[in-house]
Design a protein around this motif. Structure first.
Motif, PDB file in Angstrom:
ATOM      1  N   GLN A 261      -1.443  -1.634-115.475  1.00  0.00           N
ATOM      2  CA  GLN A 261      -1.611  -2.912-115.708  1.00  0.00           C
ATOM      3  C   GLN A 261      -3.006  -3.076-116.465  1.00  0.00           C
ATOM      4  OE1 GLN A 261       0.904  -5.525-113.444  1.00  0.00           O
ATOM      5  NE2 GLN A 261      -0.870  -7.278-113.569  1.00  0.00           N
ATOM      6  N   PRO A 262      -3.090  -3.108-117.632  1.00  0.00           N
ATOM      7  CA  PRO A 262      -4.578  -2.927-118.135  1.00  0.00           C
ATOM      8  C   PRO A 262      -5.386  -4.030-117.915  1.00  0.00           C
ATOM      9  CG  PRO A 262      -3.123  -2.607-119.788  1.00  0.00           C
ATOM     10  CD  PRO A 262      -2.237  -3.201-118.586  1.00  0.00           C
ATOM     11  N   ASN A 263      -5.039  -5.317-117.421  1.00  0.00           N
ATOM     12  CA  ASN A 263      -6.164  -6.323-116.933  1.00  0.00           C
ATOM     13  C   ASN A 263      -6.473  -6.174-115.440  1.00  0.00           C
ATOM     14  OD1 ASN A 263      -3.897  -7.080-115.681  1.00  0.00           O
ATOM     15  ND2 ASN A 263      -3.871  -9.239-116.164  1.00  0.00           N
ATOM     16  N   LYS A 264      -5.959  -5.338-114.671  1.00  0.00           N
ATOM     17  CA  LYS A 264      -6.178  -5.042-113.392  1.00  0.00           C
ATOM     18  C   LYS A 264      -6.416  -5.914-112.354  1.00  0.00           C
ATOM     19  CE  LYS A 264      -6.674  -0.577-114.460  1.00  0.00           C
ATOM     20  NZ  LYS A 264      -5.486   0.339-114.153  1.00  0.00           N
ATOM     21  N   ARG A 265      -5.375  -6.905-112.584  1.00  0.00           N
ATOM     22  CA  ARG A 265      -5.530  -8.064-111.978  1.00  0.00           C
ATOM     23  C   ARG A 265      -4.054  -8.675-111.569  1.00  0.00           C
ATOM     24  NH1 ARG A 265      -4.344 -13.085-114.278  1.00  0.00           N
ATOM     25  NH2 ARG A 265      -4.698 -14.060-112.328  1.00  0.00           N
ATOM     26  N   PHE A 266      -3.655  -9.109-110.288  1.00  0.00           N
ATOM     27  CA  PHE A 266      -2.408  -9.456-110.230  1.00  0.00           C
ATOM     28  C   PHE A 266      -1.951 -11.037-110.714  1.00  0.00           C
ATOM     29  CE2 PHE A 266      -1.057  -6.762-107.173  1.00  0.00           C
ATOM     30  CZ  PHE A 266      -2.255  -6.157-106.458  1.00  0.00           C
ATOM     31  N   ALA A 267      -1.026 -11.475-111.228  1.00  0.00           N
ATOM     32  CA  ALA A 267      -0.768 -12.498-111.544  1.00  0.00           C
ATOM     33  C   ALA A 267      -0.272 -13.263-110.469  1.00  0.00           C
ATOM     34  CB  ALA A 267       0.565 -12.570-112.472  1.00  0.00           C
ATOM     35  N   THR A 268      -0.479 -14.630-110.455  1.00  0.00           N
ATOM     36  CA  THR A 268      -0.164 -15.345-109.250  1.00  0.00           C
ATOM     37  C   THR A 268       0.947 -16.127-109.349  1.00  0.00           C
ATOM     38  OG1 THR A 268      -1.304 -17.536-110.280  1.00  0.00           O
ATOM     39  CG2 THR A 268      -2.722 -15.920-109.018  1.00  0.00           C
ATOM     40  N   VAL A 269       1.724 -16.589-108.018  1.00  0.00           N
ATOM     41  CA  VAL A 269       3.022 -17.136-108.353  1.00  0.00           C
ATOM     42  C   VAL A 269       2.629 -18.499-108.943  1.00  0.00           C
ATOM     43  CG1 VAL A 269       3.872 -16.079-106.274  1.00  0.00           C
ATOM     44  CG2 VAL A 269       2.564 -18.124-105.818  1.00  0.00           C
ATOM     45  N   GLU A 270       1.608 -19.279-108.823  1.00  0.00           N
ATOM     46  CA  GLU A 270       1.273 -20.481-109.502  1.00  0.00           C
ATOM     47  C   GLU A 270       1.467 -20.008-111.002  1.00  0.00           C
ATOM     48  OE1 GLU A 270      -0.171 -20.672-105.661  1.00  0.00           O
ATOM     49  OE2 GLU A 270      -0.481 -19.198-106.930  1.00  0.00           O
ATOM     50  N   GLU A 271       0.988 -18.901-111.662  1.00  0.00           N
ATOM     51  CA  GLU A 271       1.028 -18.685-113.047  1.00  0.00           C
ATOM     52  C   GLU A 271       2.501 -18.611-113.348  1.00  0.00           C
ATOM     53  OE1 GLU A 271      -1.827 -15.784-114.703  1.00  0.00           O
ATOM     54  OE2 GLU A 271      -2.188 -15.650-112.588  1.00  0.00           O
ATOM     55  N   ILE A 272       3.215 -17.758-112.779  1.00  0.00           N
ATOM     56  CA  ILE A 272       4.771 -17.685-112.946  1.00  0.00           C
ATOM     57  C   ILE A 272       5.479 -18.896-112.957  1.00  0.00           C
ATOM     58  CG2 ILE A 272       6.783 -16.420-112.445  1.00  0.00           C
ATOM     59  CD1 ILE A 272       4.614 -14.879-113.396  1.00  0.00           C
ATOM     60  N   GLY A 273       5.061 -19.830-111.962  1.00  0.00           N
ATOM     61  CA  GLY A 273       5.917 -21.245-111.555  1.00  0.00           C
ATOM     62  C   GLY A 273       5.358 -21.945-112.981  1.00  0.00           C
ATOM     63  N   ALA A 274       4.324 -22.005-113.464  1.00  0.00           N
ATOM     64  CA  ALA A 274       3.852 -22.878-114.326  1.00  0.00           C
ATOM     65  C   ALA A 274       4.531 -22.289-115.594  1.00  0.00           C
ATOM     66  CB  ALA A 274       2.358 -22.886-114.738  1.00  0.00           C
ATOM     67  N   PHE A 275       4.816 -21.111-116.001  1.00  0.00           N
ATOM     68  CA  PHE A 275       5.347 -20.434-117.048  1.00  0.00           C
ATOM     69  C   PHE A 275       6.746 -20.918-117.112  1.00  0.00           C
ATOM     70  CE2 PHE A 275       6.645 -16.764-119.697  1.00  0.00           C
ATOM     71  CZ  PHE A 275       6.527 -17.189-120.788  1.00  0.00           C
TER      72      PHE A 275
END
Length: 274
Positions: free
Chosen positions: A234-248
């Motif tokens: 994962q090139p950005n080396k950070r986890f997505a958050t559940v809030e990001e997935i929820g917003a999408f």
């Protein structure tokens, strides 16, 4: 709304007012994040998943208290089509309509293919793929009656690329993308959309447990586990958050996404851009 000043995972209030959503596998993790985002946006929600009764009741009470939305729980086993039908009936009997379906329920098992337990293969295909077939076929009549619907399948970066030792999971998630495209084509003229979200690693309690386990087994610091083991691809080396997935997911469920259908949409920090 000035998007430049909103935080990741910000959900516009009211964009789902009056709508009803089923979110499978939503008693924790990504599914709960999506359910919370929908409720914040004004939707009533049917939760589904495993858990102790007290914990589930506390989740429902918390969700309703935080958002003011209505929520109910279905204990439907995603391997049983009759129980899935009961969950759809619960939504219709409780709220009188069904606007949004999110297929999020899933399990995982890691093993070389020649040692892969047959019962694990069967369970993963049943929960990660076949359950989505059943929920979609049962939800579509209600969506067609009301002339609108949004179907969102939670796939994975592994719906687009493979990794060793995950034969059943990768096969199921590739299958979800194929199912997504078929449903999108069949409903294209009916104001019903069907899309797949393909996350990379998302920060959840299960991922936190993996970090601790990997750190102990490899004898390396947790920061190294995160960067060099879990997020190696994962090139950005950070986890997505559940809030990001929820917003999408909330965006895909809204009128703003009316022309997006049949898409497999990566949320993977550049993983599948390789």
């Amino acid at each position: 709304m000035n998007l430049a000043h909103t935080q990741p995972g910000t959900v516009p209030a009211g964009v789902l007012d009056g709508q009803v959503a089923i979110v499978t596998g939503s008693t924790s993790g990504i599914g709960l994040g999506i359910a919370r985002s929908f409720a914040t946006a004004g939707a009533s929600v049917v939760l589904n998943g495993f858990g102790e009764a007290d914990a589930i009741n506390a989740t429902i009470e918390g969700l309703q208290g935080e958002t003011g939305a209505k929520a109910v729980y279905s204990a439907a086993d995603m391997t049983r089509p009759d129980e899935i039908a009961g969950m759809v009936d619960l939504a219709l009997e409780t709220f009188g309509r069904l606007d949004i379906l999110v297929n999020n329920a899933g399990i995982q098992h890691v093993s070389p293919i020649d040692q892969f337990p047959v019962e694990k293969w069967d369970a993963i295909l049943a929960i990660n793929l076949s359950s989505a077939f059943h929920t979609i076929r049962l939800a579509l009549p209600a969506m067609r009656r009301q002339g609108r619907g949004r179907i969102i399948n939670i796939a994975s970066a592994h719906a687009l690329v493979a990794s060793p030792f995950k034969a059943a999971y990768v096969a199921a998630k590739h299958g979800i993308v194929g199912l997504t495209k078929v449903v999108a084509l069949e409903t294209a003229e009916e104001n019903i959309t069907c899309n797949a979200i393909c996350p990379g690693y998302v920060w959840t309690p299960l991922v936190e447990a993996q970090i601790e386990g990997q750190a102990k087994s490899h004898g390396i610091p947790r920061e190294q586990v995160i960067r060099d083991v879990l997020l190696a691809q994962q090139p950005n080396k950070r986890f997505a958050t559940v809030e990001e997935i929820g917003a999408f997911a909330t965006f895909l469920a809204s009128n703003a996404a009316a022309s997006i259908t049949g898409a497999a949409l990566p949320v993977d920090g550049g993983w599948t851009a390789h």
